[in-house]
Each structure stands twice: as C-alpha cells, then as structure tokens.
Enzyme design. Structure first.
Site, short mmCIF file in Angstrom:
data_model
loop_
_atom_site.label_atom_id
_atom_site.label_comp_id
_atom_site.label_asym_id
_atom_site.label_seq_id
_atom_site.Cartn_x
_atom_site.Cartn_y
_atom_site.Cartn_z
N TYR A 208 15.22 -4.16 -74.68
CA TYR A 208 13.83 -3.75 -74.93
C TYR A 208 13.24 -4.44 -76.15
CZ TYR A 208 14.98 0.09 -71.77
OH TYR A 208 15.37 0.84 -70.68
N HIS A 367 9.19 6.76 -54.77
CA HIS A 367 9.81 6.17 -55.96
C HIS A 367 10.71 5.00 -55.57
CE1 HIS A 367 11.81 6.08 -59.94
NE2 HIS A 367 12.85 5.72 -59.20
N GLU A 368 11.59 5.23 -54.61
CA GLU A 368 12.53 4.18 -54.19
C GLU A 368 11.79 2.99 -53.58
OE1 GLU A 368 15.52 4.22 -55.20
OE2 GLU A 368 15.50 6.30 -55.85
N HIS A 371 10.67 0.54 -56.07
CA HIS A 371 11.65 -0.49 -56.43
C HIS A 371 11.59 -1.64 -55.42
CE1 HIS A 371 13.63 1.68 -59.63
NE2 HIS A 371 13.91 2.70 -58.85
N GLU A 395 11.83 1.67 -63.09
CA GLU A 395 11.66 3.11 -62.86
C GLU A 395 10.20 3.49 -63.02
OE1 GLU A 395 14.10 4.70 -61.61
OE2 GLU A 395 15.38 2.96 -61.93
ZN LIG Z 1 14.61 4.57 -59.57
#
Ligand SMILES: [Zn+2]
Ligand SMILES: *[C@@H]1O[C@H](CO)[C@@H](O)[C@H](O)[C@H]1NC(C)=O
Ligand SMILES: *[C@@H]1O[C@H](CO)[C@@H](O)[C@H](O)[C@H]1NC(C)=O
Ligand SMILES: *[C@@H]1O[C@H](CO)[C@@H](O)[C@H](O)[C@H]1NC(C)=O
Ligand SMILES: *[C@@H]1O[C@H](CO)[C@@H](O)[C@H](O)[C@H]1NC(C)=O
Length: 426
Positions: A208, A367-368, A371, A395
């Site tokens: 990060y 959500h998936e 990705h 995420e």
């Molecule tokens: Zn995830």
C-alpha cells in the site's frame, strides 16, 4: 595463509562489485515482457491445479498442488535472479523500477528447500482442515460450515444452540489448526526477513505504500471518523439483542457475544435484522422470497446483466462452462468460501461459491462478479499489471457494486421486490 585468504577475499569482493549491473532500461523492458508471457503460462497451470484441489479436496489433488509449488519455486528463483542482474534501483522509469523491485523478491522461495516444502504442506493442510471440518449434533447428520451451520446461525434464535455451533466450530477448526498455524507464521516471517522486511506485516503493508503517504496514519484517521457512528450502532444493536436474549447472556465488558450476530465471524449482521428494527412500522426489505424462485444460474445471469447495463463487460463462455456456482451434490469435499479466480489466459475466469438462494448470497454474487469484472477489464495488460492497484482494491470494486444492488430501488427495478416505502421512522 590468513593474509593470502584475506587478500583473495578482497579481490573476490572487487570482482563481484565490478560485475556491473545492467543499466539498459530498454533491455530490461524487453526481458520484462518475456517474463510476463512466461509467468502467464506458469500461473495458468498453477490455477488449474489449484482449482482441481479446491473443488475436490483429495490427497491426490493435494499432492499435485504440492508438486507444482516446487516447480513454481524454481521459476520464482530464476525470475528473481534475472531481475537482479539489472540495476533497477537506479532506473529512470518508475514503473519498471517498482516492478523489478517486486520481482527481485523471492517470497517463500527464499526459504531453504526443506522449509519451503514445509510451509506449503502447512498451508495446504490448514486449508483442508478448514474445508473438511464437520460437526455432529445428534450423532448422525454431519454439519458443514456451508450450508448447514451458516444457515443455523443465520436463522437460529435459541441462545444455547447458537453457542453450541460457535464453540464447536472453533474446536473443530481453530484448535486443530493452532500448532500448524503458529509454525506457518514463523516460516512466513522468516521468508519476509530473508527478503529484507522486518516481518510479514511490514511486507503486506508495503503493498500500500507510495512515497510520501502514511498508510497507518491514514487508516487511523478513517477509523476515527467512523468510530462515533460505529459505537452508537454497536450500543443500539446490543440493547436490542439484550432485550431478546436476556441481559445475563452479555458480558460486563460491553462486548456482543459473537454467536448472537447471525454470522460465523460476527461480520455481517443482516441476519439479525428482524431483531433490531427500530420501529414497529419499519419493515425489512426482503428479496429472499423472490430470489428463491430463481435458479442459481439465473442469479448470476441477473448480476451479469447488471454489469452490462452499466456499460461494463459480460463474462466469457469459459466462465459459464468452468465455474462451480453451487456446492456439488456428489458429496466430495470442496472449499466453499466464495472466491473469484483469474486463470491468466485472458478468457478463463471462474467463481467458486456454494451459492444459496437468499438476499445475502445475492449480494455476495455481485461482489464476486466485481472481481471477475476487474479481471476482464485488465485481461490484455502484461501479467504484472493484471492485479489490483493495491492489495485492497479488488475488494473495494466488488463492494461498490454489492452496495448499490442492495438498495430497495434497485431490487424493485430487477423485480425482486414489489414495492417499498421510504421510511424515516416514527
Ligand atoms: Zn472479494
Ligand atoms: C476428484 O479427484 C479424484 C482424484 O483424487 C478423481 O479421481 C475424481 O474424479 C475427482 N472428482 C471430480 C468430480 O472431479
Ligand atoms: C533467466 O535467464 C536465463 C539465462 O539468460 C534464461 O535461460 C532463463 O530463461 C531466464 N528465466 C526467466 C524466467 O527469465
Ligand atoms: C516506462 O516504460 C514503458 C515502456 O517503454 C512505458 O510504457 C511507460 O510509460 C514508462 N513509464 C514511465 C513512468 O515512464
Ligand atoms: C441470461 O438471461 C438472458 C435473458 O433472460 C438470456 O437471453 C441468456 O441466455 C441468459 N444467459 C445465460 C448464460 O443463462
């Protein structure tokens, strides 16, 4: 003799220093592109072998995964060695400099051969213990994390049953994994030190870091902003749960017992919504009945259509052909934890999820698929650039989409609820 040894050592040091590092950035770029093509192939094979294992936990598949990690280790070492022949610390091109620094890191391949094999065995063993754990309540039916225990925690309202599930699941997983996990952490930290970090935490945070940016301070600041709201929410939910389960079930420390929040990790509180609604007149938005009339494929299809309606990419045919969208019915052990995978060939992207037909999983599917969308968007870049901007970014993409589909407005639009009322309380 000693004098001779010292002078030859000095000579050796001089020779090593004189073996000049390559400063040619065009050459570096050319090698980097070659590396990228090779890495895509190595990664594609790794992903396929890993898939065979996570969707079918057997000793044979576990063994294949371990074997391939040894082959991959040689590749990683070679890459690190080749990258280190360049003077990348003095590169003008900052992208190249950053990528070479990353490639010069050997990861766990920096460990001795014995320790490398050991850490892989530990990792895969931990994963399989978790994936295969089962509880027996009455002595006959076996209860897996998904779907049984998850379901029981979500809908159960008997305090002692919930506590039984929570405690026995920890005993069947955490307790069994503890020793191996401690050793795993040790080895992971040793690898981090061999790569020039103080420990694995520092290595992770490095993902990060940008010059002039203080990651830790930034997170503290964000958390401070959120804290007053979180404290109020926590206190409120606690008072409602106390009223339902009885104050004697709550410790003096002020915590909410983890088994009372409807989720194995006390992470998602949506399953106790009915216990914590603020007003008599407020009704939960519940799309579950409508979702239960769909098939799992239809849920994924609706999600895909949501993405394309935003002008984004549709998933590939390989996605539909190769994904595991529900828990296999043939009884084989699988790792149910929802995951989206990039097979690094520009077309094979898969989701592995033991999807259930309810509102919670409807959101998880979005959500998936977030990705997968990210994978699709960067599929034509060089291998090293096919990753999130930082380790947390992936995420966030998924969650932005997941949050926007949870609104009543959207649910009505896709026909999952009939009507809804804007309600400001009272
Ligand atoms: Zn995830
Ligand atoms: C699971 O793996 C075993 C090898 O250990 C194999 O024989 C079997 O066919 C696999 N099952 C499925 C459904 O892929
Ligand atoms: C590393 O360099 C050697 C020698 O030039 C070469 O044979 C090998 O293919 C290279 N490996 C990678 C992964 O770049
Ligand atoms: C680094 O070099 C590559 C390849 O020539 C180029 O595409 C990229 O824009 C350069 N990046 C910077 C920051 O100069
Ligand atoms: C998704 O739904 C659309 C519209 O109902 C249909 O035309 C399409 O064939 C479906 N795709 C898949 C992969 O099921």
């Amino acid at each position: 003799m000693a004098k001779y040894l010292i002078s030859s050592l000095i000579l050796l040091v001089i020779i090593v220093c004189v073996t000049t590092l390559n400063t040619d950035e065009d050459e570096a770029w050319a090698w980097f592109q070659e590396y990228s093509d090779a890495a895509s192939i190595v990664e594609n094979r790794r992903a396929k072998i890993n898939w065979a294992y996570i969707t079918n936990i057997t000793d044979y598949n576990q063994q294949r995964e371990l074997e391939y990690s040894e082959i991959r280790k040689e590749f990683t070492k070679q890459v690190a060695q080749n990258a280190s022949t360049f003077d990348f610390n003095n590169f003008q091109n900052s992208t190249l400099k950053r990528e070479f620094k990353r490639l010069a890191n050997k990861g766990t391949a920096a460990l001795s051969d014995i320790k490398f094999t050991r850490i892989n065995k530990l990792a895969i063993g931990l994963e399989s213990t978790y994936g295969k754990a089962k509880l027996c309540k009455t002595g006959k039916t076996e209860l897996s994390l998904e779907p049984e225990l998850t379901q029981m925690l979500a809908s159960g309202r008997n305090h002692d049953d919930l506590l039984w599930i929570w405690k026995n699941w920890r005993d069947a997983t955490g307790k069994v994994m503890r020793e191996d996990y401690l050793e795993f952490v040790e080895l992971q930290n040793e690898a981090a030190r061999l790569n020039g970090y103080t420990d694995t935490g520092e290595y992770w945070r490095d993902g990060y870091s940008i010059e002039g940016y203080d990651f830790r301070a930034d997170l503290e600041k964000l958390y401070d902003q959120l804290r007053p709201f979180y404290k109020e929410l926590h206190t409120y939910v606690k008072s409602k749960l106390k009223a339902y389960y009885g104050a004697d079930k709550f410790p003096d420390s002020g915590h909410i017992p983890a088994h009372l929040l409807g989720d194995m990790w006390a992470l998602i509180w949506v399953n106790v919504e009915d216990l914590v609604l603020p007003y008599e007149s407020s009704k939960p938005v519940n799309a579950t009945p409508a979702i239960q009339k769909l098939t799992i494929r239809e849920v994924f299809n609706i999600t895909d259509e949501f993405f394309t309606s935003l002008g984004l990419e549709t998933v590939t045919q390989e996605f539909w052909d190769n994904s595991m969208l529900e828990k296999p019915k043939d009884g084989r052990d699988v790792i149910c934890h929802a995951d989206a995978l990039d097979f690094s060939d520009g077309k094979d992207f898969r989701i592995k999820q033991c999807t259930r037909l309810n509102m919670e999983d409807f959101v998880t599917v979005h959500h998936e698929m977030g990705h997968i969308q990210y994978y699709l968007q960067y599929k034509d870049l060089l291998y090293s650039f096919r990753a999130g901007a930082n380790p947390g970014f992936h995420e966030a993409v998924g969650d932005v989409l997941a949050l926007s589909v949870s609104t009543p407005k959207h649910l009505k639009e896709v026909g999952l609820i009939d009507s809804y009322e804007e309600n400001y309380g009272g």
